[in-house]
Design a protein around this motif. Structure first.
Motif: not given
Length: 73
Positions: A13-15, A46-47, A59-60, A64-66
């Motif tokens: 996610w950081k990248l 995709r997330h 980042y989640l 948790e995001l859903d």
């Protein structure tokens, strides 16, 4: 492809966030491999797009995001 660890998903996610336009899945996985980590899946990639679409910086995990989206947060 097996699920990656949460720390690898966060690193990916950081990248993803580090450049505009975001790197491809292949580019992220190549960078992760260079740092000694395993790859992320297309589902995780995709997330990342979903996190970005909702303008989230931290980042989640997918579930948790859903849940947050379902609850309208």
């Amino acid at each position: 492809m097996p699920n990656c660890t949460p720390s690898v998903a966060r690193q990916g996610w950081k990248l993803y966030q580090a450049s505009t336009p975001p790197p491809s899945l292949t580019e992220i996985n190549e960078a992760l491999e260079l740092s000694g980590d395993g790859p992320v899946s297309s589902r995780t990639y995709r997330h990342y797009r979903k996190l970005a679409a909702h303008k989230l910086r931290d980042y989640l995990p997918i579930n948790e995001l859903d849940v947050r989206l379902k609850l309208g947060e």
